[in-house]
Design a protein around this motif. Sequence first.
Motif, short mmCIF file in Angstrom:
data_model
loop_
_atom_site.label_atom_id
_atom_site.label_comp_id
_atom_site.label_asym_id
_atom_site.label_seq_id
_atom_site.Cartn_x
_atom_site.Cartn_y
_atom_site.Cartn_z
N ARG A 134 0.71 -1.55 -0.40
CA ARG A 134 0.20 0.01 -0.05
C ARG A 134 0.85 1.30 -0.15
O ARG A 134 0.87 2.12 -0.36
CB ARG A 134 -1.18 0.06 1.23
N ARG A 135 1.94 1.52 0.43
CA ARG A 135 2.71 2.40 0.84
C ARG A 135 3.58 2.80 -0.34
O ARG A 135 3.95 3.92 -1.24
CB ARG A 135 3.73 2.41 2.11
N VAL A 136 3.90 1.57 -1.00
CA VAL A 136 4.68 1.78 -2.36
C VAL A 136 3.83 2.46 -3.68
O VAL A 136 3.87 3.06 -4.45
CB VAL A 136 4.92 0.71 -2.74
N VAL A 137 3.03 2.01 -3.39
CA VAL A 137 1.68 1.93 -4.32
C VAL A 137 1.39 3.95 -4.46
O VAL A 137 0.99 4.46 -4.97
CB VAL A 137 0.12 1.14 -4.56
N GLN A 138 0.86 3.91 -2.67
CA GLN A 138 0.22 5.69 -2.50
C GLN A 138 1.66 6.08 -3.39
O GLN A 138 1.35 7.41 -3.80
CB GLN A 138 0.28 5.51 -0.97
N GLU A 139 2.95 5.88 -3.00
CA GLU A 139 3.96 6.59 -3.77
C GLU A 139 4.03 6.58 -5.04
O GLU A 139 4.60 7.85 -5.81
CB GLU A 139 5.09 6.21 -2.98
N MET A 140 3.80 5.51 -5.48
CA MET A 140 3.66 5.80 -7.46
C MET A 140 2.42 6.76 -7.53
O MET A 140 2.55 7.53 -8.20
CB MET A 140 3.42 4.07 -7.45
N LEU A 141 1.27 7.01 -6.93
CA LEU A 141 0.47 7.32 -7.06
C LEU A 141 0.80 8.61 -7.17
O LEU A 141 -0.06 9.57 -7.75
CB LEU A 141 -0.99 7.40 -6.05
N GLN A 142 1.72 9.34 -5.53
CA GLN A 142 1.69 10.70 -5.68
C GLN A 142 2.47 10.99 -6.74
O GLN A 142 2.75 12.49 -7.18
CB GLN A 142 2.02 10.88 -3.98
N GLU A 143 4.02 10.28 -7.31
CA GLU A 143 4.76 10.70 -8.16
C GLU A 143 4.16 10.74 -9.89
O GLU A 143 4.44 11.69 -10.58
CB GLU A 143 5.20 9.25 -8.93
N MET A 144 2.79 9.77 -10.28
CA MET A 144 1.93 10.30 -10.99
C MET A 144 0.94 11.86 -11.14
O MET A 144 1.06 12.43 -11.69
CB MET A 144 0.18 8.79 -11.28
N LEU A 145 0.50 11.63 -9.72
CA LEU A 145 -0.09 13.20 -9.54
C LEU A 145 0.86 13.95 -9.73
O LEU A 145 0.66 14.98 -10.46
CB LEU A 145 -1.03 13.06 -8.08
N ASP A 146 1.55 14.03 -8.98
CA ASP A 146 2.85 15.18 -8.95
C ASP A 146 2.75 15.88 -10.38
O ASP A 146 3.58 16.57 -11.40
CB ASP A 146 4.18 15.20 -8.81
N GLU A 147 3.22 14.13 -11.47
CA GLU A 147 3.57 14.35 -12.86
C GLU A 147 2.31 15.38 -13.93
O GLU A 147 2.86 16.40 -14.20
CB GLU A 147 3.62 13.40 -13.15
N MET A 148 1.62 14.58 -13.67
CA MET A 148 0.30 15.22 -14.11
C MET A 148 -0.36 16.49 -13.49
O MET A 148 -0.51 18.20 -14.64
CB MET A 148 -0.58 14.96 -13.59
N HIS A 149 0.71 17.32 -12.85
CA HIS A 149 0.36 18.77 -12.19
C HIS A 149 1.73 19.59 -12.16
O HIS A 149 2.37 20.03 -11.55
CB HIS A 149 0.02 19.26 -10.50
N GLY A 150 2.43 19.22 -13.50
CA GLY A 150 3.46 19.57 -13.53
C GLY A 150 4.43 19.76 -13.63
O GLY A 150 5.69 20.24 -12.64
N GLY A 151 5.44 18.64 -11.64
CA GLY A 151 5.87 18.83 -10.89
C GLY A 151 5.54 18.91 -9.81
O GLY A 151 6.38 19.42 -8.63
N GLU A 152 5.01 19.36 -9.73
CA GLU A 152 3.99 19.97 -8.02
C GLU A 152 3.55 18.96 -6.79
O GLU A 152 3.08 18.34 -7.20
CB GLU A 152 2.89 21.71 -8.59
N SER A 153 4.02 19.07 -6.00
CA SER A 153 3.76 18.71 -5.03
C SER A 153 1.87 18.25 -4.61
O SER A 153 1.56 20.05 -4.58
CB SER A 153 4.05 18.19 -3.50
N SER A 154 1.13 17.84 -4.56
CA SER A 154 -0.13 18.10 -4.27
C SER A 154 -0.67 17.88 -2.80
O SER A 154 0.50 16.48 -2.16
CB SER A 154 -1.43 17.36 -5.40
#
Length: 152
Positions: free
Chosen positions: A132-152
């Motif tokens: 679950r932790r690994v998947v959450q990190e992957m999701l966060q990276e995907m979301l950050d990429e969608m926002h142009g590298g900004e952390s959400s």
Amino acid sequence: MTTDKSSPKTPTCVRCGRTYDGSGDWNINYRHGVTVGYLCPDDQTPGDNAEAVINEATGAGTVHEVQPGSPEHAEAVVQHVYAMTQEVLREFLERVVNSAFGMALDPHALADQAVERISGTIGDGGNPEGLRRVVQEMLQEMLDEMHGGESS
């Protein structure tokens, strides 16, 4: 059927639950290079059979079997986890686009969905919270990429 040596599970049909007894022409289903299920002869549709024949004839369905514990197996598992996580996020975004109402993004719920799918295909490695932790990190990276590298 030659069982996939990288699969930790006893082969059972994903549609009816029948256990492989060594007889019949079973199909092995792969996703992202990892065994995700088996189909017994009784539950194979004409489409399943046609796909298997085409894959066998063209080599399109050829998957290099890897041994658990090998670097190749580890890489296949990582690719599968990443692809399943991407799939859950893509499906959520499609629901948002097709919805007349806004939908709140809940990364924890998306991670739970991805972990459930991954556990249903290759298991959780005996560490569901670690997965679950690994998947959450992957999701966060995907979301950050969608926002142009900004952390959400």
